[in-house]
Design an enzyme around this catalytic site. Structure first.
Site, mmCIF file in Angstrom:
data_model
loop_
_atom_site.group_PDB
_atom_site.id
_atom_site.type_symbol
_atom_site.label_atom_id
_atom_site.label_comp_id
_atom_site.label_asym_id
_atom_site.label_seq_id
_atom_site.Cartn_x
_atom_site.Cartn_y
_atom_site.Cartn_z
ATOM 1 N N HIS A 100 0.859 -1.187 0.000
ATOM 2 C CA HIS A 100 0.000 0.000 0.000
ATOM 3 C C HIS A 100 0.896 1.238 0.000
ATOM 4 O O HIS A 100 2.075 1.151 0.323
ATOM 5 C CB HIS A 100 -0.887 -0.031 1.258
ATOM 6 C CG HIS A 100 -1.925 1.036 1.332
ATOM 7 N ND1 HIS A 100 -2.845 1.261 0.340
ATOM 8 C CD2 HIS A 100 -2.182 1.945 2.310
ATOM 9 C CE1 HIS A 100 -3.645 2.252 0.709
ATOM 10 N NE2 HIS A 100 -3.258 2.685 1.898
ATOM 11 N N ASN A 120 -3.979 8.579 4.740
ATOM 12 C CA ASN A 120 -4.327 7.369 4.016
ATOM 13 C C ASN A 120 -5.368 7.698 2.951
ATOM 14 O O ASN A 120 -6.017 8.739 3.001
ATOM 15 C CB ASN A 120 -4.874 6.317 5.006
ATOM 16 C CG ASN A 120 -4.809 4.924 4.456
ATOM 17 O OD1 ASN A 120 -4.418 4.694 3.319
ATOM 18 N ND2 ASN A 120 -5.197 3.960 5.259
#
Length: 153
Positions: A100, A120
Site C-alpha cells: 500500500h 491514508n
C-alpha cells in the site's frame, strides 16, 4: 573512478542524478552526461549511495521538514482495524510485505513516542479523519523502505 581510487566499489544512485541534475538536464526527458558532470562539479554535489532512504529515518524527517509531504510504501495488512493511537508494534516492514502507499505529511517528536503523521486514501471515516500515526525509528510497516518525493515545476 572512485573504486579505483579507494579500492571499494560503491553503487551510486542513478535516480538522484536523474531527479536532481540541472544545467540543461531534464530528468526522464533526457540530458547530457557532460552537462551532468559540469553541474556536479559546479554545485559541489556528491552522489548518494543507491539506497538513499532505506531505513534512514533521519533523512526522511529532514525531507519532510525541508521539502514537504512524501509518498511511502507500507505494509497496511493490519490497518483495517486501526481506531487510533500510534502504530509501533506488530507491523512487518520487510520489502516483500509492502502492499500500500500513503502520504507522510509531518511528524511529532514532542511526546514519549515520536510519530509520523500519515494521510491514508481510505477516506475520512478511517482512523483519525483519514490519518494515522506511525512510530518513528524502527521502520515500522516498512515506511522508510520505498520513499518518493517530487518537485512541482
Amino acid at each position: 573512478m572512485s573504486a579505483i581510487k579507494t579500492g571499494s566499489l560503491q553503487v551510486l544512485s542513478v535516480q538522484e542524478v536523474i531527479d536532481c541534475a540541472r544545467n540543461g538536464n531534464m530528468g526522464c526527458d533526457g540530458g547530457d552526461t557532460c552537462n551532468l558532470l559540469d553541474w556536479l562539479v559546479a554545485s559541489k554535489t556528491s552522489i548518494e549511495p543507491e539506497k538513499i532512504m532505506v531505513g534512514q529515518e533521519n533523512m526522511l524527517m529532514t525531507l519532510l521538514a525541508s521539502h514537504g509531504p512524501v509518498v511511502v510504501a507500507v505494509n497496511a495488512l493490519n490497518w483495517q482495524n486501526y481506531l487510533g493511537g500510534i502504530i509501533q508494534f506488530h507491523c512487518d516492514g520487510g520489502v516483500d510485505q509492502l502492499n500500500h502507499a500513503v502520504q507522510l505529511v509531518g511528524y511529532d517528536r514532542s511526546g514519549p513516542t515520536p510519530f509520523y503523521i500519515a494521510r491514508n486514501s481510505w477516506g475520512a471515516d478511517f482512523g483519525d479523519r483519514g490519518f494515522l500515526y506511525l512510530a518513528i525509528g524502527s521502520n515500522i510497516c516498512g515506511l522508510a523502505t520505498e520513499v518518493a518525493s517530487l518537485d512541482v515545476l
